[in-house]
Design a protein around this motif. Structure first.
Motif, PDB file in Angstrom:
ATOM      1  N   LEU A 180       6.586   2.743  -0.051  1.00 33.54           N
ATOM      2  CA  LEU A 180       6.269   1.513   0.091  1.00 33.54           C
ATOM      3  C   LEU A 180       4.578   1.226  -0.064  1.00 33.54           C
ATOM      4  O   LEU A 180       4.353   0.182  -0.589  1.00 33.54           O
ATOM      5  N   VAL A 181       3.677   2.214   0.390  1.00 33.20           N
ATOM      6  CA  VAL A 181       2.509   2.276   0.014  1.00 33.20           C
ATOM      7  C   VAL A 181       2.220   2.421  -1.546  1.00 33.20           C
ATOM      8  O   VAL A 181       1.398   1.714  -1.997  1.00 33.20           O
ATOM      9  N   ASP A 182       3.032   3.192  -2.292  1.00 26.86           N
ATOM     10  CA  ASP A 182       2.790   3.057  -3.701  1.00 26.86           C
ATOM     11  C   ASP A 182       3.431   2.021  -4.438  1.00 26.86           C
ATOM     12  O   ASP A 182       2.837   1.383  -5.223  1.00 26.86           O
ATOM     13  N   THR A 183       4.548   1.563  -3.861  1.00 26.52           N
ATOM     14  CA  THR A 183       5.049   0.418  -4.758  1.00 26.52           C
ATOM     15  C   THR A 183       4.067  -0.782  -4.410  1.00 26.52           C
ATOM     16  O   THR A 183       3.902  -1.541  -5.397  1.00 26.52           O
ATOM     17  N   ASN A 184       3.802  -0.998  -3.214  1.00 26.08           N
ATOM     18  CA  ASN A 184       2.928  -2.205  -2.628  1.00 26.08           C
ATOM     19  C   ASN A 184       1.664  -2.056  -3.600  1.00 26.08           C
ATOM     20  O   ASN A 184       1.045  -2.985  -4.023  1.00 26.08           O
ATOM     21  N   ARG A 185       1.041  -0.996  -3.627  1.00 27.51           N
ATOM     22  CA  ARG A 185      -0.271  -0.645  -4.319  1.00 27.51           C
ATOM     23  C   ARG A 185      -0.283  -1.250  -5.676  1.00 27.51           C
ATOM     24  O   ARG A 185      -0.897  -2.114  -6.334  1.00 27.51           O
ATOM     25  N   LEU A 186       0.754  -0.756  -6.546  1.00 28.05           N
ATOM     26  CA  LEU A 186       1.224  -1.079  -7.732  1.00 28.05           C
ATOM     27  C   LEU A 186       1.201  -2.509  -8.152  1.00 28.05           C
ATOM     28  O   LEU A 186       0.603  -3.131  -8.948  1.00 28.05           O
ATOM     29  N   LEU A 209       0.510  -4.891  -6.051  1.00 26.48           N
ATOM     30  CA  LEU A 209      -0.598  -5.854  -5.707  1.00 26.48           C
ATOM     31  C   LEU A 209      -1.899  -5.711  -6.434  1.00 26.48           C
ATOM     32  O   LEU A 209      -2.585  -6.606  -6.566  1.00 26.48           O
ATOM     33  N   GLU A 210      -2.093  -4.219  -7.257  1.00 27.99           N
ATOM     34  CA  GLU A 210      -2.957  -4.259  -8.333  1.00 27.99           C
ATOM     35  C   GLU A 210      -2.661  -5.348  -9.256  1.00 27.99           C
ATOM     36  O   GLU A 210      -3.590  -5.699  -9.865  1.00 27.99           O
ATOM     37  N   ALA A 211      -1.434  -5.212  -9.900  1.00 27.40           N
ATOM     38  CA  ALA A 211      -1.284  -6.307 -11.015  1.00 27.40           C
ATOM     39  C   ALA A 211      -1.444  -7.793 -10.569  1.00 27.40           C
ATOM     40  O   ALA A 211      -1.815  -8.382 -11.538  1.00 27.40           O
ATOM     41  N   THR A 235      -1.519  -1.875   3.177  1.00 30.05           N
ATOM     42  CA  THR A 235      -0.972  -2.560   2.174  1.00 30.05           C
ATOM     43  C   THR A 235      -0.814  -4.065   2.431  1.00 30.05           C
ATOM     44  O   THR A 235      -0.971  -4.910   1.806  1.00 30.05           O
ATOM     45  N   LEU A 236      -0.176  -4.360   3.737  1.00 30.95           N
ATOM     46  CA  LEU A 236       0.013  -5.535   4.197  1.00 30.95           C
ATOM     47  C   LEU A 236      -1.251  -6.340   4.159  1.00 30.95           C
ATOM     48  O   LEU A 236      -0.903  -7.494   4.077  1.00 30.95           O
ATOM     49  N   VAL A 237      -2.177  -6.027   4.867  1.00 32.78           N
ATOM     50  CA  VAL A 237      -3.661  -6.614   4.750  1.00 32.78           C
ATOM     51  C   VAL A 237      -3.814  -7.077   3.336  1.00 32.78           C
ATOM     52  O   VAL A 237      -4.346  -8.305   3.018  1.00 32.78           O
ATOM     53  N   ASN A 238      -3.632  -6.294   2.387  1.00 34.05           N
ATOM     54  CA  ASN A 238      -4.035  -6.502   0.938  1.00 34.05           C
ATOM     55  C   ASN A 238      -3.148  -7.650   0.590  1.00 34.05           C
ATOM     56  O   ASN A 238      -3.293  -8.453  -0.344  1.00 34.05           O
ATOM     57  N   SER A 252      -3.914 -11.169  -1.037  1.00 30.13           N
ATOM     58  CA  SER A 252      -3.351 -11.520  -2.067  1.00 30.13           C
ATOM     59  C   SER A 252      -2.497 -13.145  -2.286  1.00 30.13           C
ATOM     60  O   SER A 252      -2.860 -13.883  -3.127  1.00 30.13           O
ATOM     61  N   THR A 253      -1.896 -13.361  -1.111  1.00 30.11           N
ATOM     62  CA  THR A 253      -1.038 -14.477  -0.998  1.00 30.11           C
ATOM     63  C   THR A 253      -2.094 -15.582  -0.895  1.00 30.11           C
ATOM     64  O   THR A 253      -2.002 -16.817  -1.395  1.00 30.11           O
TER      65      THR A 253
END
Length: 171
Positions: free
Chosen positions: A33-39, A41-43, A106-109, A113-114
């Motif tokens: 989830l760290v990997d998927t969320n990071r990618l 959220l970067e996009a 990642t949840l903070v990020n 983002s929202t």
């Protein structure tokens, strides 16, 4: 060994415990989830940097068909195992005691983002999929992918917690 160190060692044993060969531990679920969320959220962040604001009203979002299918595939209702693309498993070797902390970051990020997306048209604004630039998701769908995918792996982690052989005793 002090009580705190013993507790942390035991916690590490629990979070990295796997029910069997080829089955992810809780830490590996979180690192995925760290990997998927990071990618994602970067996009999302890159798109929000250039997105126009003021064109959307609450309740206007309409999800896309491809995204609906994809969300069904990666969401919590689909219990079939699937091999994750390599781009989403880079951190698995790092899975350990700090995996929960990394996931929570990642949840903070995600929350940031929202907030940044307020006033952005979630239907007309899109991002490329982290797997292939040929696939695009509406911004609202990208947020839904992150949420539903997280639900799937949180459910998976809970099943591990309740496994009868789980080091913490199972439940």
């Amino acid at each position: 060994m002090s009580g705190r160190v013993a507790s942390e060692t035991y916690l590490l044993g629990e979070i990295v415990w796997s029910p069997g060969p080829g089955v992810w531990s809780i830490a590996e679920c979180l690192e995925h989830l760290v990997d998927t969320n990071r990618l994602y959220l970067e996009a999302i962040s890159r798109r929000l940097d250039v997105a126009s604001r003021g064109g959307a009203r609450a309740g206007e979002f309409r999800g896309g068909r491809l995204a609906a299918w994809f969300i069904d595939m990666v969401g919590p209702r689909n219990r079939r195992r699937a091999k994750a693309p390599k781009v989403f498993t880079r951190s698995l070797p790092e899975a350990g005691a700090d995996s929960l902390e990394r996931f929570l970051a990642t949840l903070v990020n995600f929350d940031e983002s929202t907030r940044r997306a307020r006033g952005v048209d979630l239907t007309r604004t899109s991002i490329p999929s982290p797997v292939s630039g040929l696939i695009r998701f509406r911004l609202g769908d990208a947020f839904r992918v992150v949420i539903e995918h997280a639900k799937r792996h949180i459910d998976q982690a809970e099943r591990i917690l309740h496994h009868p052989e789980f080091p913490g005793g199972g439940a």
